[in-house]
Every structure is written in C-alpha cells, then in structure tokens.
Design an enzyme around this catalytic site. Structure first.
Site, short mmCIF file in Angstrom:
data_model
loop_
_atom_site.label_atom_id
_atom_site.label_comp_id
_atom_site.label_asym_id
_atom_site.label_seq_id
_atom_site.Cartn_x
_atom_site.Cartn_y
_atom_site.Cartn_z
CB CYS A 1 -0.91 0.00 1.22
SG CYS A 1 -2.02 1.44 1.30
CB CYS B 1 -1.37 3.85 8.08
SG CYS B 1 -2.49 4.57 6.85
CB CYS C 1 -0.92 -0.21 8.10
SG CYS C 1 -1.69 -1.37 6.94
CB CYS D 1 -15.75 -6.94 5.91
SG CYS D 1 -17.14 -6.63 7.04
CB CYS E 1 -18.66 -4.48 4.78
SG CYS E 1 -17.67 -3.10 5.43
CB CYS F 1 -18.16 0.28 8.54
SG CYS F 1 -17.11 -0.62 9.69
NE ARG G 1 -17.45 -5.19 13.09
CZ ARG G 1 -17.73 -4.64 11.91
NH1 ARG G 1 -16.83 -3.92 11.28
NH2 ARG G 1 -18.91 -4.81 11.37
#
Length: 347
Positions: free
Chosen positions: A56, A60, A63, A100, A131, A191, A263
């Site tokens: 990616c 972040c 991550c 998801c 999702c 979400c 969640r």
C-alpha cells in the site's frame, strides 16, 4: 443518566466527563443506553477477508501492509472473484452475517473497481450483508459500488484530528471525511471507527469519538481497534494500552452513538476472555469472526463460540438459515431459557 437519543453536537468536554466517571458508573450508563436500543445479548458477526494484500502506498504507522515498512508481508494481487465467493460461503457456514472485503489501495483503479463490483454482487447473492474497504472513493466510485449492492463501506478516521499527523502523512483527515460523505450520498451505510493505543492522549480519544458522533447520521458500525504492534512498523514498541482504558473507549462510544453497532475489532487476539466480557458489558455488540483480521491474528471461531456459550451471548443474524449461526442461536437461547426457568422455580 444520559439520554439515549442520538446527538451530533457532543463537545470534547462532555465526552471527557464520561471518561472521568468511576468505572462502574460509566459501565452502568453505557449498558443502560445499550439495552434501550439492542438485545443486550446479541452480537453481530462479520468476517473480514483481505482481497488484495501488501504494497500500500500510504504510510499509516500501524499498518503492516504499508509499502513504507519492512514487515515481511508479501505483496499479493487482487484475489479472483471465485475465490472470494468460496471464502464468503465458508464464512456464512461458520456463522457470519456480514462479509467484509479489504484491499490495500490508496484508491481503487477502474479495472479493479469493476472486479470489486462483481465480488459484491456474487457475495450478496449468498444472502450475506456486504462491506468493503478499498481506500478513498469519490462520488462516482461510491455510486457504482452502491449500484452493485454494497451495504457498508468501511473507512476509519483512526484517531483525533490533532494526533492524525503523527500517524499518517499521505492522506489528510479531510480526505477521510470526504470519502465518508461520498459513501453517504450514494446511500450506503457507514462503517467508521478508530484505533487506540497508538500513543495518543485521553483527549485524542475524546476528540475521535466526537468526530464520529458529529457524522449525521452516526456510522451504523463503529469498529474500536486496539493497536496490534507489528514488528517493522513505527509503532512496534509503543507502550501497551491498559485493558480498562480500552473498555472505557467502548463504553463512551456506546453512550455518544447509542444506535450504532460498536465493534470489538482488532486486538482481540491479545485480549483475555475477561476483557472481552467487559467490552460486551460496556456496549460492544459486533465482532470479526475467523482466523485473520486482514493480516493480523484473530481469535478462532471455535474459541468465540465457547466464549459466547460462557457469556450467554448469541449471534445476531439477518435470517435464520440452517447453518452453524442458527445452531449457535438455538443453543444459547435454549440454555438461557433453561436458566430462567430454574431461577423462577427456585424463587
């Protein structure tokens, strides 16, 4: 007692005051709000599949999929539709009501978006809620996903506006809010939640919850993640979060977003059963079910079934198919009825 009517004008000071309550008082308020809107013993179950892993371009700091860090995670291409459907079918058989799908992208490209739309159509045909989390999307992309039948789009705010720059520099807070606005205008459910334990202060947790609660309507699903410290990421050596501090975030999220599913998300693998039980008591009523949460470990389904049995919880389902989710519901409800009958006879 706080009102259980949704508000969108919470101040950081008001939310700080909830965090400052004695622990028992906070849990009492949170559970009172929870019971006003939900079956207190029902938990919505989702399964999360990484449909495109690694490399990616975002930075972040939490991550393992970021291409900026060496975490030993290999790069994988976008998964074939048939493989995704196979995984979705297995997830449904294991008790999930929502499936998801997550891709490590900054934003989906045209060719990939078309494949994602087909995934949505075929997974939805199984009777599952759908999702996706694909990075940033604009109005056009959101509309296409909605037309394919996507129920939810996940895009977390992660942390407070003030602390955000300490965690991510390749995407702004405004970018995240713009994506959520595009999702809403397309008619999909939102979400969106955050991660705690990244070195943020208590005021940052209050500010994160305020930003989420300012969304109108509130996100239908609010994942509260506890940082999973992955070797190779800049946050691998951050101090551990006190479990009771995490429970307080769950409880305050329940109070300020009374009608949202809160969640209990990443970090459950590191949580004791007692911590998870407190989280459910504090108002958490959704979990991810399965062995993996994108690329980090998650408690296995059998362990979750055993915990549900101990706590008298049951799966919240859209339908009642004759699969293991329905079996789990029947067993837990039968045991609860038996316990109630014994209590009545003994009184």
């Amino acid at each position: 007692m706080t009102s259980s009517t949704p508000r969108h004008d919470w101040s950081v000071e008001e939310i700080d005051a909830f965090f400052a309550l004695p622990f028992n008082d906070l849990l009492f308020q949170a559970q009172s709000v929870h019971r006003a809107h939900f079956d207190a013993n029902a938990v919505q179950i989702s399964t999360l599949l990484s449909i495109k892993t690694g490399a990616c371009p975002e930075d972040c700091k939490y991550c393992p999929q970021s291409g900026h860090y060496n975490t030993g995670l290999g790069k994988e291409k976008l998964m074939a539709v048939a493989k995704v459907v196979e995984q979705a079918r297995a997830a449904k058989a294991a008790g999930a009501s929502r499936f998801c799908m997550g891709a490590a992208w900054r934003s989906p490209q045209e060719k990939d978006l078309a494949v994602a739309e087909e995934m949505v159509r075929q997974v939805k045909a199984l009777g599952l809620e759908t999702c996706m989390t694909l990075g940033m999307v604009d109005d056009r992309q959101a509309n296409r996903l909605a037309e394919a039948g996507l129920d939810y789009y996940n895009h977390n705010l992660d942390t407070s506006p003030a602390y955000y720059g300490e965690i991510i520099t390749t995407r702004s807070y405004g970018d995240r809010l713009d994506t959520l606005a595009s999702v809403r205008q397309a008619g999909m459910k939102v979400c969106s939640g955050g991660i705690v334990g990244m070195g943020e202060g208590l005021s940052d947790r209050s500010a994160l919850l305020r930003e989420l609660a300012r969304l109108d309507p509130h996100p239908e699903s609010v994942p509260i993640n506890q940082l999973v410290k992955v070797p190779g990421t800049p946050l691998e050596n951050v101090d551990d979060l006190d479990p009771l501090a995490f429970i307080r975030v769950i409880a305050v999220a329940r109070i300020v977003m009374p009608q949202s599913h809160v969640r209990l998300s990443a970090g459950r693998e590191q949580m004791s059963e007692s911590t998870q039980a407190l989280a459910f008591m504090a108002g958490a009523n959704s979990i991810f079910y399965g062995d993996k949460l994108l690329t980090t470990d998650n408690p296995q389904a059998e362990r979750d079934r055993a915990l549900f049995d101990k706590l008298g919880l049951h799966a919240e389902t859209r339908e009642m198919p004759d699969d293991s989710a329905a079996a789990l519901v029947r067993v837990t409800q039968a045991r609860r009825q038996s316990a109630l009958s014994l209590a009545i006879e003994a009184s």
